[in-house]
Design a protein around this motif. Structure first.
Motif, mmCIF file in Angstrom:
data_model
loop_
_atom_site.group_PDB
_atom_site.id
_atom_site.type_symbol
_atom_site.label_atom_id
_atom_site.label_comp_id
_atom_site.label_asym_id
_atom_site.label_seq_id
_atom_site.Cartn_x
_atom_site.Cartn_y
_atom_site.Cartn_z
ATOM 1 N N ALA A 1 -6.107 -8.461 6.079
ATOM 2 C CA ALA A 1 -5.426 -7.627 5.017
ATOM 3 C C ALA A 1 -3.871 -7.834 5.448
ATOM 4 O O ALA A 1 -3.551 -7.319 6.907
ATOM 5 C CB ALA A 1 -5.974 -6.275 5.126
ATOM 6 N N ALA B 1 -3.486 2.716 6.308
ATOM 7 C CA ALA B 1 -4.496 1.755 5.971
ATOM 8 C C ALA B 1 -4.526 0.510 7.155
ATOM 9 O O ALA B 1 -3.488 0.399 8.060
ATOM 10 C CB ALA B 1 -4.160 0.853 4.761
ATOM 11 N N VAL C 1 -3.657 -2.634 -0.231
ATOM 12 C CA VAL C 1 -4.792 -1.861 0.504
ATOM 13 C C VAL C 1 -4.486 -0.404 0.691
ATOM 14 O O VAL C 1 -5.274 0.339 1.415
ATOM 15 C CB VAL C 1 -5.091 -2.481 2.060
ATOM 16 N N LYS C 2 -3.432 -0.167 0.001
ATOM 17 C CA LYS C 2 -2.821 1.425 -0.077
ATOM 18 C C LYS C 2 -3.938 2.028 -0.475
ATOM 19 O O LYS C 2 -4.102 3.231 0.374
ATOM 20 C CB LYS C 2 -1.707 1.373 -1.106
ATOM 21 N N ASP C 3 -4.866 1.932 -1.296
ATOM 22 C CA ASP C 3 -5.690 2.969 -1.791
ATOM 23 C C ASP C 3 -6.845 3.127 -0.679
ATOM 24 O O ASP C 3 -7.732 3.996 -1.014
ATOM 25 C CB ASP C 3 -6.411 2.914 -3.094
ATOM 26 N N SER C 4 -6.974 2.357 0.143
ATOM 27 C CA SER C 4 -8.126 2.303 1.347
ATOM 28 C C SER C 4 -7.471 3.210 2.489
ATOM 29 O O SER C 4 -8.208 3.493 3.442
ATOM 30 C CB SER C 4 -8.509 1.164 1.851
ATOM 31 N N GLY C 5 -6.286 3.739 2.388
ATOM 32 C CA GLY C 5 -5.686 4.637 3.645
ATOM 33 C C GLY C 5 -6.404 5.799 3.754
ATOM 34 O O GLY C 5 -6.739 6.362 2.760
ATOM 35 N N LYS C 6 -6.460 6.253 5.087
ATOM 36 C CA LYS C 6 -6.965 7.416 5.376
ATOM 37 C C LYS C 6 -6.020 8.069 6.012
ATOM 38 O O LYS C 6 -5.136 7.955 6.607
ATOM 39 C CB LYS C 6 -8.149 7.033 6.275
ATOM 40 N N ARG D 1 -0.957 8.778 4.913
ATOM 41 C CA ARG D 1 -2.160 7.688 4.800
ATOM 42 C C ARG D 1 -1.941 6.387 5.579
ATOM 43 O O ARG D 1 -0.812 5.849 5.471
ATOM 44 C CB ARG D 1 -2.569 7.539 3.235
ATOM 45 N N TRP E 1 2.365 6.202 2.733
ATOM 46 C CA TRP E 1 1.569 5.179 3.190
ATOM 47 C C TRP E 1 2.059 4.088 3.987
ATOM 48 O O TRP E 1 3.124 3.505 3.638
ATOM 49 C CB TRP E 1 0.928 4.571 1.666
#
Length: 734
Positions: A140, A341, A146-151, A339, A309
């Motif tokens: 990646a 990722a 991959v922004k929306d997968s950030g925790k 967030r 992010w």
């Protein structure tokens, strides 16, 4: 010594030497080429061998096979180190990537081998003969993808998320709203001196000459990685050709020099090539930032939210872009969120003013955009929303917060009142001219710091501490501190830095170095004064140290006489209590910029710059000014040109040298003016000082962006602001 109550009057307040623009002690050594840097330092180490690092040619996957046959038989080769023969290596606490990869590959140009030969050229030639077969894995490499997968990820000094009041409700109800997204790219430190080290073994003891900002941290990292006691490792780093945070931690050069020296049975030196620096070491990670502000029609912020992010290797840290928003402006209803990722790019880590620098590139544009929506002058809007308390913890007041004074003084000096608030209205021939500003903000951390001072019978004081000088003037301000405390001229002070054999200091990083390390020297000098007074039969609280003499009542004794033949040694450590918890300690400033934009080509030229800084007592105005103009220059680079271009298919930074990664040169930077407010902060330290080196970069990018908007009417929220982002819309105003 423990600093737990506000500073009162002390010898530093004499300001005979502290506060004066003393020339850099290290200047003559650097300008004459006699300052010993890591790669060229020998110290009785004759004829060291040279190591050349082989970096991974893939970004993610594993090594299927490595053929060293041809390389081993090449001319001059002494040894080749790989993960297969390096022995068991632990992972340090401060690096997210493994410094010697294999068989697993974590990022492009991860070190996978070191070829050691008699000469650099032989090592480099042999390294080309190493044959590696890889099994690639999908990685990646695109933050947006991959922004929306950030925790949620905790940031330095705080949680991932904060919430005060009802942000969502207050924002929805606000009569004036802003909701905008800003992006900053990956940045490289691009310091002049490469990451470089020379290592030698003496039995089971390791000595490493290296370019490193934090000596004690790095001793611990090397010891842990190599599985040896910390007291068996010595690091020496007296001169550093720039760091900016990229040399806070042990990197591959230091570890591989140690492994190479062990394998070759003789000293080995290793310097990373420029491309290896960009992809093997650390960088400032890219960010995506969403900022929402709600306000009443008269300009009071009722809701402010900042989401950030970023991406990093597994186990890495986020870029703390929301940090400044938690503290800078008032507003009853607040929200921040961070967030992180997973990205398979080289490690993201600290770079000058991590968090605040990229965060304020977004926040201070958003504040200007909101001011325009409200029909308010940008400075007036900031003044309306000033706060003297931590807005997330109102019970905690600022120790000192002169942001309004910085903006007012800067506005007067920069002729802000003559600025046309309507964009695109001012011309100078073919140039569209605009003026912009932004607030500057950076926290004021302090770190435990120790020093040792020796008085000899010549009346000379030698200061020893493992503190480093990364080009910031540390040698000079430490000498000034000791001179002020002991009543001596600067030429009677000798400063020795950057050696783990010396007492552990704060190190150079986080804007804590100057204030903390001089406080450690202050503590040691207090002990030395007490020892001198006791030896001379004086009451230490009444003794006056001045002009090389110690005076009390009608007695006056030369300081040198007190030393006797054997001299006097004193050592102490400055530890900081909880004043930092009771009071929010920060530094403030205001940046003002004028730009010209070519009406036909959209070429951008910075015409003049001003920084007004409030950073407590300025220990040396000359070196502090140098720090700020360097930071302003770095901020201009971030605003207009700096961007590590990511190959999103192969996962590496394409422009990995100083030909492709653009940084400002002399022609890009006009006259720069710096003003320091005359202030002290007794809550900070006995020095009553604060950090300034990172404050100078915070807000610069946004001030330039705001000036470009004022010149053209084109708002760019995607850094760097290059002419292609202006050109399509420029004819509307040109």
């Amino acid at each position: 010594m423990k600093f737990e109550t506000p500073a009162t009057t002390n010898p530093i307040d004499q300001l005979k030497i502290i506060g004066k623009p003393a020339d850099r002690i290290d200047g003559p050594f650097k300008t004459t080429g006699t300052a010993p840097y890591a790669y060229e330092r020998h110290d009785n180490i004759a004829n060291p061998a040279c190591g050349y690092v082989v970096g991974s040619a893939i970004a993610k996957g594993r090594i299927a096979s490595m053929d060293l046959t041809a390389a081993k038989t090449a001319s001059g080769v002494l040894a080749i180190v790989t993960a297969d023969n390096a022995g068991k290596l632990a992972k340090g606490n401060l690096n997210f990537a493994t410094l010697l990869g294999g068989p697993e590959i974590e990022h492009y140009h991860q070190a996978i081998a070191l070829v050691v030969a008699e000469t650099f050229e032989q090592a480099r030639a042999a390294a080309q003969l190493v044959r590696v077969d890889y099994v690639k894995a999908e990685g990646a490499f695109d933050l947006a993808a991959v922004k929306d997968s950030g925790k949620p990820a905790r940031i330095t000094g705080g949680p991932a998320d904060t919430a005060v009041g009802d942000f969502a409700g207050a924002f929805a109800a606000a009569p004036v709203q802003l909701d905008a997204t800003y992006t900053t790219p990956d940045h490289a430190h691009a310091m002049m001196e490469p990451h470089a080290s020379m290592a030698a073994w003496d039995g089971d003891k390791l000595i490493v000459w290296t370019s490193n900002q934090m000596i004690d941290w790095s001793v611990g990292e090397l010891a842990k990685t190599l599985g040896m006691p910390k007291d068996k490792v010595r690091l020496i780093s007296p001169f550093i050709g720039g760091g900016f945070g990229g040399k806070l931690f042990v990197r591959a050069d230091a570890l591989l020099a140690a492994l190479g020296a062990r394998a070759a049975g003789r000293p080995v030196k290793v310097a990373l090539t420029r491309p290896m620096m960009f992809n093997n070491t650390v960088h400032r990670p890219a960010t995506i930032q969403r900022i929402r502000i709600g306000a009443t029609r008269d300009g009071k912020i009722t809701a402010i939210g900042h989401e950030g992010w970023s991406g990093n290797l597994p186990g890495g840290k986020p870029e703390a872009a929301v940090q400044a928003t938690r503290l800078l402006y008032a507003g009853a209803n607040r929200m921040t969120a961070t967030r992180l990722a997973v990205l398979d790019l080289p490690e993201g880590n600290a770079m000058r003013a991590p968090g605040e620098a990229p965060g304020m590139m977004a926040l201070e544009i958003a504040i200007d955009e909101m001011a325009e929506k409200l029909g308010l002058d940008p400075i007036e809007f900031r003044i309306l929303n000033d706060t003297q308390v931590d807005p997330e913890k109102p019970e905690r007041a600022y120790s000192h917060r002169p942001l309004i004074a910085c903006m007012g003084l800067g506005a007067n000096r920069f002729d802000w009142s003559k600025r046309n608030p309507r964009p695109g209205q001012v011309r100078d021939g073919r140039w569209l001219v605009g003026i912009g500003m932004a607030a500057a903000f950076r926290n004021n951390p302090v770190m435990k710091s120790a020093a040792r001072v020796r008085l000899d019978n010549r009346g000379v004081v030698v200061v020893e501490t493992d503190m480093t000088d990364i080009g910031t003037g540390t040698y000079t301000i430490i000498a000034q501190t000791a001179a002020e405390m002991m009543g001596l001229p600067l030429d009677k002070i000798i400063v020795r830095l950057g050696d783990s054999a010396f007492p552990v200091s704060a190190g150079s990083g986080g804007q804590w170095g100057a204030n903390s390390s001089t406080s450690g020297v202050y503590a040691a000098c207090v002990k030395l004064r007490e020892a001198v007074a006791q030896k001379l039969g004086f009451n230490s609280t009444e003794a006056d140290f001045a002009d090389g003499q110690v005076r009390s009542g009608n007695r006056s004794v030369p300081l040198a006489q007190a030393a006797g033949e054997s001299g006097i040694v004193a050592e102490d450590v400055m530890e900081f209590g909880d004043l930092g918890k009771k009071y929010q300690q920060s530094t403030f400033g205001a940046h003002f910029v004028e730009v010209g934009v070519d009406a036909a080509t959209a070429e951008i030229r910075v015409r003049r710059m001003l920084a007004v800084c409030a950073a407590g007592r300025i220990l040396n105005p000359k070196s502090a000014r140098s720090q700020v103009i360097g930071a302003m220059t770095m901020g201009a680079g971030a605003a207009l040109m700096e961007e590590l271009a990511v190959d999103k298919r192969a996962g590496f930074f394409v422009n990995h040298d100083l030909a492709g990664y653009e940084v400002p040169v002399h022609a890009d930077i006009p006259h720069q003016d710096v003003i320091f407010l005359d202030e002290t902060d007794p809550m900070s330290s006995p020095m009553k000082a604060k950090g300034v080196g990172e404050l100078g970069i915070c807000g610069v990018g946004a001030a330039i962006a705001n000036a470009i908007y004022n010149a053209t009417g084109v708002r760019v929220r995607d850094y760097p602001i290059t002419l292609d982002k202006l050109l399509a819309r420029l004819p509307e105003v040109a």
